[in-house]
Design a protein around this motif. Structure first.
Motif, PDB file in Angstrom:
ATOM      1  N   GLN A 175      63.634 -20.118   7.627  1.00  0.00           N
ATOM      2  CA  GLN A 175      63.267 -20.704   8.752  1.00  0.00           C
ATOM      3  C   GLN A 175      61.532 -21.096   8.454  1.00  0.00           C
ATOM      4  OE1 GLN A 175      64.026 -17.548  11.530  1.00  0.00           O
ATOM      5  NE2 GLN A 175      65.717 -18.730  12.325  1.00  0.00           N
ATOM      6  N   LEU A 176      61.089 -20.293   7.794  1.00  0.00           N
ATOM      7  CA  LEU A 176      59.490 -20.319   7.590  1.00  0.00           C
ATOM      8  C   LEU A 176      59.577 -21.560   6.589  1.00  0.00           C
ATOM      9  CD1 LEU A 176      58.341 -17.033   6.918  1.00  0.00           C
ATOM     10  CD2 LEU A 176      58.223 -18.117   9.088  1.00  0.00           C
ATOM     11  N   LEU A 177      60.168 -22.014   5.802  1.00  0.00           N
ATOM     12  CA  LEU A 177      60.056 -23.329   4.969  1.00  0.00           C
ATOM     13  C   LEU A 177      60.048 -24.498   5.668  1.00  0.00           C
ATOM     14  CD1 LEU A 177      62.600 -22.150   1.987  1.00  0.00           C
ATOM     15  CD2 LEU A 177      60.226 -22.346   1.754  1.00  0.00           C
ATOM     16  N   ALA A 178      61.038 -24.388   6.853  1.00  0.00           N
ATOM     17  CA  ALA A 178      60.971 -25.693   7.789  1.00  0.00           C
ATOM     18  C   ALA A 178      59.707 -25.890   8.268  1.00  0.00           C
ATOM     19  CB  ALA A 178      61.859 -25.488   8.861  1.00  0.00           C
ATOM     20  N   PHE A 179      58.978 -24.839   8.608  1.00  0.00           N
ATOM     21  CA  PHE A 179      57.504 -25.318   8.995  1.00  0.00           C
ATOM     22  C   PHE A 179      56.589 -25.961   7.952  1.00  0.00           C
ATOM     23  CE2 PHE A 179      58.641 -21.721  11.710  1.00  0.00           C
ATOM     24  CZ  PHE A 179      58.567 -22.431  13.102  1.00  0.00           C
ATOM     25  N   ALA A 180      56.956 -25.753   6.590  1.00  0.00           N
ATOM     26  CA  ALA A 180      56.371 -26.371   5.307  1.00  0.00           C
ATOM     27  C   ALA A 180      54.680 -26.138   5.621  1.00  0.00           C
ATOM     28  CB  ALA A 180      56.398 -27.809   5.153  1.00  0.00           C
ATOM     29  N   PRO A 181      54.299 -24.981   5.679  1.00  0.00           N
ATOM     30  CA  PRO A 181      52.863 -24.554   5.987  1.00  0.00           C
ATOM     31  C   PRO A 181      51.834 -24.940   4.918  1.00  0.00           C
ATOM     32  CG  PRO A 181      54.114 -22.521   5.326  1.00  0.00           C
ATOM     33  CD  PRO A 181      55.134 -23.744   5.669  1.00  0.00           C
ATOM     34  N   ASP A 182      50.806 -25.332   5.445  1.00  0.00           N
ATOM     35  CA  ASP A 182      49.604 -25.725   4.409  1.00  0.00           C
ATOM     36  C   ASP A 182      49.011 -24.301   3.850  1.00  0.00           C
ATOM     37  OD1 ASP A 182      49.739 -28.886   4.735  1.00  0.00           O
ATOM     38  OD2 ASP A 182      49.422 -28.017   6.844  1.00  0.00           O
ATOM     39  N   ILE A 183      49.039 -23.428   4.576  1.00  0.00           N
ATOM     40  CA  ILE A 183      48.153 -22.181   4.310  1.00  0.00           C
ATOM     41  C   ILE A 183      49.178 -20.964   4.636  1.00  0.00           C
ATOM     42  CG2 ILE A 183      46.210 -20.698   4.612  1.00  0.00           C
ATOM     43  CD1 ILE A 183      44.508 -23.032   5.148  1.00  0.00           C
ATOM     44  N   ILE A 184      49.350 -20.123   3.935  1.00  0.00           N
ATOM     45  CA  ILE A 184      50.020 -18.810   4.164  1.00  0.00           C
ATOM     46  C   ILE A 184      48.945 -17.573   4.230  1.00  0.00           C
ATOM     47  CG2 ILE A 184      51.839 -17.075   3.603  1.00  0.00           C
ATOM     48  CD1 ILE A 184      53.540 -19.470   2.740  1.00  0.00           C
ATOM     49  N   LYS A 185      49.265 -16.826   5.400  1.00  0.00           N
ATOM     50  CA  LYS A 185      48.271 -15.483   5.315  1.00  0.00           C
ATOM     51  C   LYS A 185      49.170 -14.226   5.240  1.00  0.00           C
ATOM     52  CE  LYS A 185      44.713 -15.738   8.240  1.00  0.00           C
ATOM     53  NZ  LYS A 185      43.959 -15.784   9.245  1.00  0.00           N
ATOM     54  N   ILE A 186      48.884 -13.651   4.281  1.00  0.00           N
ATOM     55  CA  ILE A 186      49.689 -12.275   4.032  1.00  0.00           C
ATOM     56  C   ILE A 186      49.110 -11.333   4.906  1.00  0.00           C
ATOM     57  CG2 ILE A 186      50.476 -10.629   2.400  1.00  0.00           C
ATOM     58  CD1 ILE A 186      49.887 -12.499   0.374  1.00  0.00           C
ATOM     59  N   ASP A 187      50.181 -10.583   5.896  1.00  0.00           N
ATOM     60  CA  ASP A 187      49.775  -9.650   6.691  1.00  0.00           C
ATOM     61  C   ASP A 187      48.865  -8.383   6.102  1.00  0.00           C
ATOM     62  OD1 ASP A 187      50.317  -8.904   9.884  1.00  0.00           O
ATOM     63  OD2 ASP A 187      50.525  -7.078   8.705  1.00  0.00           O
ATOM     64  N   SER A 188      47.834  -7.985   6.676  1.00  0.00           N
ATOM     65  CA  SER A 188      46.929  -6.896   6.203  1.00  0.00           C
ATOM     66  C   SER A 188      47.958  -5.577   5.986  1.00  0.00           C
ATOM     67  CB  SER A 188      45.855  -6.798   7.156  1.00  0.00           C
ATOM     68  OG  SER A 188      46.424  -6.174   8.427  1.00  0.00           O
ATOM     69  N   LEU A 189      49.158  -5.480   6.582  1.00  0.00           N
ATOM     70  CA  LEU A 189      49.714  -4.133   6.338  1.00  0.00           C
ATOM     71  C   LEU A 189      49.998  -4.006   4.876  1.00  0.00           C
ATOM     72  CD1 LEU A 189      51.726  -1.816   7.025  1.00  0.00           C
ATOM     73  CD2 LEU A 189      53.437  -3.751   7.253  1.00  0.00           C
ATOM     74  N   PHE A 190      50.298  -5.274   3.981  1.00  0.00           N
ATOM     75  CA  PHE A 190      50.559  -5.030   2.686  1.00  0.00           C
ATOM     76  C   PHE A 190      49.709  -4.788   1.796  1.00  0.00           C
ATOM     77  CE2 PHE A 190      53.646  -7.502   4.825  1.00  0.00           C
ATOM     78  CZ  PHE A 190      54.922  -6.950   4.370  1.00  0.00           C
ATOM     79  N   LEU A 191      48.462  -5.186   2.348  1.00  0.00           N
ATOM     80  CA  LEU A 191      47.228  -4.846   1.361  1.00  0.00           C
ATOM     81  C   LEU A 191      46.890  -3.271   1.572  1.00  0.00           C
ATOM     82  CD1 LEU A 191      45.251  -5.983  -0.542  1.00  0.00           C
ATOM     83  CD2 LEU A 191      43.611  -6.606   1.343  1.00  0.00           C
ATOM     84  N   ARG A 192      46.936  -2.849   2.653  1.00  0.00           N
ATOM     85  CA  ARG A 192      46.705  -1.395   2.975  1.00  0.00           C
ATOM     86  C   ARG A 192      47.603  -0.451   2.252  1.00  0.00           C
ATOM     87  NH1 ARG A 192      46.627  -3.059   8.339  1.00  0.00           N
ATOM     88  NH2 ARG A 192      48.322  -2.071   8.861  1.00  0.00           N
ATOM     89  N   ARG A 193      48.987  -0.904   2.023  1.00  0.00           N
ATOM     90  CA  ARG A 193      50.034  -0.432   1.485  1.00  0.00           C
ATOM     91  C   ARG A 193      49.913  -0.286   0.030  1.00  0.00           C
ATOM     92  NH1 ARG A 193      55.704  -1.296   4.663  1.00  0.00           N
ATOM     93  NH2 ARG A 193      55.010  -0.039   6.532  1.00  0.00           N
ATOM     94  N   ALA A 194      49.130  -1.403  -0.520  1.00  0.00           N
ATOM     95  CA  ALA A 194      48.878  -1.689  -2.131  1.00  0.00           C
ATOM     96  C   ALA A 194      47.907  -0.707  -2.315  1.00  0.00           C
ATOM     97  CB  ALA A 194      48.428  -3.104  -2.084  1.00  0.00           C
ATOM     98  N   SER A 234      49.923   3.185  -3.212  1.00  0.00           N
ATOM     99  CA  SER A 234      50.820   3.466  -4.100  1.00  0.00           C
ATOM    100  C   SER A 234      51.043   2.324  -4.903  1.00  0.00           C
ATOM    101  CB  SER A 234      52.251   4.013  -3.381  1.00  0.00           C
ATOM    102  OG  SER A 234      53.078   2.876  -2.605  1.00  0.00           O
ATOM    103  N   GLU A 235      51.612   2.773  -6.105  1.00  0.00           N
ATOM    104  CA  GLU A 235      51.919   1.653  -7.231  1.00  0.00           C
ATOM    105  C   GLU A 235      53.389   0.568  -6.615  1.00  0.00           C
ATOM    106  OE1 GLU A 235      50.843   0.571  -9.825  1.00  0.00           O
ATOM    107  OE2 GLU A 235      49.036   2.039  -9.426  1.00  0.00           O
ATOM    108  N   ARG A 236      54.056   1.232  -5.919  1.00  0.00           N
ATOM    109  CA  ARG A 236      55.327   0.639  -5.180  1.00  0.00           C
ATOM    110  C   ARG A 236      54.500  -0.412  -4.071  1.00  0.00           C
ATOM    111  NH1 ARG A 236      58.673   0.953  -0.691  1.00  0.00           N
ATOM    112  NH2 ARG A 236      60.680   0.117  -0.983  1.00  0.00           N
ATOM    113  N   GLY A 237      53.572  -0.010  -3.375  1.00  0.00           N
ATOM    114  CA  GLY A 237      52.896  -0.825  -2.320  1.00  0.00           C
ATOM    115  C   GLY A 237      52.367  -1.907  -3.044  1.00  0.00           C
ATOM    116  N   ARG A 238      51.747  -1.650  -4.171  1.00  0.00           N
ATOM    117  CA  ARG A 238      50.899  -2.802  -4.903  1.00  0.00           C
ATOM    118  C   ARG A 238      51.896  -3.937  -5.744  1.00  0.00           C
ATOM    119  NH1 ARG A 238      45.828  -2.077  -9.118  1.00  0.00           N
ATOM    120  NH2 ARG A 238      45.384  -0.933  -7.039  1.00  0.00           N
ATOM    121  N   ALA A 239      52.992  -3.386  -6.057  1.00  0.00           N
ATOM    122  CA  ALA A 239      54.156  -4.296  -6.522  1.00  0.00           C
ATOM    123  C   ALA A 239      54.645  -5.038  -5.377  1.00  0.00           C
ATOM    124  CB  ALA A 239      54.990  -3.436  -7.246  1.00  0.00           C
TER     125      ALA A 239
END
Length: 456
Positions: free
Chosen positions: A348-367, A370-375
């Motif tokens: 569904q997100l592909l249908a929007f064809a976004p010009d910019i994507i912002k990765i939610d801050s949750l994943f950077l905190r988890r990164a 732990s190594e798993r969070g970083r991966a």
């Protein structure tokens, strides 16, 4: 497929064939039906008596807007019929265009009013449908030979309500708590519209999205912030989530889009992103004036980024995609927020064809944990870059966050490390010890200015 606004106004918002007989009963009359969209929600949360009082007060306010231009009749507990006759000030200027604009005004104004009750302030949501006579006095609708006492079975209402219906008990209690929070925000929004807010109210704060290598600013994000009487921002809190749960967030989004457009009119060398809830991505007359402005001013549309947030699910993805396509054709850029945590699937997100994507801050905190969070962060960044040319890491608050994002190939970053949201106006790039961007780049920095213009 492009949206034909004129056809929508003259056909898509009609009361339906089952109600054509009412037009014959009231010749030379424009008929409007206003429905309190959250009436069953109010009954579930506050009880029948308080819900009915709120609806009656809303009807009184609509009567003040109608004045002596027409008559009103309650068709059902939650539906009011308004008849605007020719020969009146409003009726003599009524066309499909002005009728749509008047209905939009009513449906935007009434929800901002707080109705006092023994259980606290209550706000109602107003949807509308209508049938406008032509200069010949013919609405253009074919007579089905049927009649009805109200348009309750109309399939297409403009400004439809999208809030969740609470269950009795704990959900009703949370609904009332949400209503108190929403009332605070809507009252502040009304004060801004009325020009009575002073230093307080609801206003945009601006935060930069910057390059971690050069410090160049890519664009500003406009964030809605409630301010106290001294102009100082209150804690962001959860009022936006409350507005989404109760279905009022579209009013906030419209206000913010208008403020951002006004800022882009004043500052010709900046680009600004404004958040839109998934609940706001629908075509209705509220967007007509915005689209007209962007159509006339391509230089503004090309610097406007619409940042789609997914803290609520899309009522209908196909409608959202059509809305996005329409705005993109006007020149707007599309930003997808909350990547990785939203409700929509990757397909569904592909249908929007976004010009910019912002990765939610949750994943950077988890990164950082732990190594798993970083991966996971690295994999998500690769997926984002396969969809969009520009990827932004949100929540960059420390040098560790910055470096993890850079190692994943995410140069564009946003967070307190690069600057907190600021109430001063965004201004064109001014050298502050960072590398001066080349002429072909856009780099901006925030500089203070004492006043902001708020659009009515």
């Amino acid at each position: 497929m492009a949206i034909n606004a004129d056809r929508r106004r003259t056909e898509g918002t009609r009361a339906g064939a089952a109600h054509v007989a009412r037009l014959a009963r009231y010749p030379d009359t424009a008929l409007f039906w206003f429905r309190i969209g959250n009436y069953p929600h109010l009954v579930a949360a506050y009880g029948q008596e308080l819900a009915s009082e709120a609806v009656a007060t809303a009807h009184d306010h609509i009567a003040r807007l109608v004045q002596d231009n027409g008559t009103m009749e309650t068709c059902r507990a939650d539906i009011l019929e308004v008849r605007i006759k020719r020969g009146t000030r409003l009726g003599d200027t009524m066309t499909p265009e002005t009728g749509a604009a008047w209905a939009a005004t009513v449906c935007e104004a009434i929800p901002l009013l707080a109705f006092a009750s023994k259980a606290g302030p209550i706000h109602v949501w107003v949807s509308a449908c209508w049938s406008i006579f032509t200069p010949e006095g013919d609405s253009g609708e074919s007579d089905s030979g049927e009649d009805a006492s109200s348009p309750g079975d109309v399939s297409e209402w403009m400004f439809p309500f999208v809030g969740a219906l609470p269950e009795y008990g704990e959900e009703a209690e949370r609904y009332r708590a949400d209503m108190a929070i929403v009332s605070h925000a809507l009252t502040a929004l009304k004060s801004m519209r009325d020009g009575t807010a002073g230093s307080g109210g609801l206003r945009p704060f601006w935060q930069k999205v910057r390059c971690a290598d050069s410090g160049v600013t890519r664009y500003f994000e406009a964030l809605a912030r409630l301010s106290d009487s001294k102009g100082l921002p209150e804690r962001p809190g959860t009022y936006i989530l409350s507005m989404e749960r109760l279905g009022f967030v579209r009013l906030l989004d419209l206000f913010m889009v208008r403020q951002v457009i006004a800022e882009l009119e004043r500052s010709e060398d900046i680009q600004i992103a404004v958040n839109l809830s998934a609940l706001s991505l629908s075509d209705d007359p509220w967007w007509d004036d915005i689209r007209s402005t962007l159509r006339r001013n391509g230089h503004i549309a090309r610097r406007l980024l619409l940042e789609i947030t997914e803290t609520a699910s899309f009522p209908k993805v196909s409608d959202a995609v059509r809305f996005v396509d329409t705005m993109r054709r006007l020149g707007c850029g599309i930003v997808l927020d909350d990547f990785g945590t939203g409700y929509a699937s990757v397909r569904q997100l592909l249908a929007f064809a976004p010009d910019i994507i912002k990765i939610d801050s949750l994943f950077l905190r988890r990164a950082t944990a732990s190594e798993r969070g970083r991966a996971i962060f690295v994999s998500l960044a690769q997926l984002a870059k396969s969809i969009s040319a520009t990827v932004v890491a949100e929540g960059v608050e420390t040098s560790q966050h910055r470096n993890i994002a850079l190692e994943a190939g995410v140069n564009w970053q946003q967070g307190y490390l690069w600057g907190q949201p600021c109430g001063c106006r965004p201004r064109p790039y001014v050298a502050d010890g960072l590398p001066q961007p080349p002429e072909t780049s856009r780099g901006w920095q925030c500089a203070p200015e004492p006043s902001l213009r708020f659009v009515q």
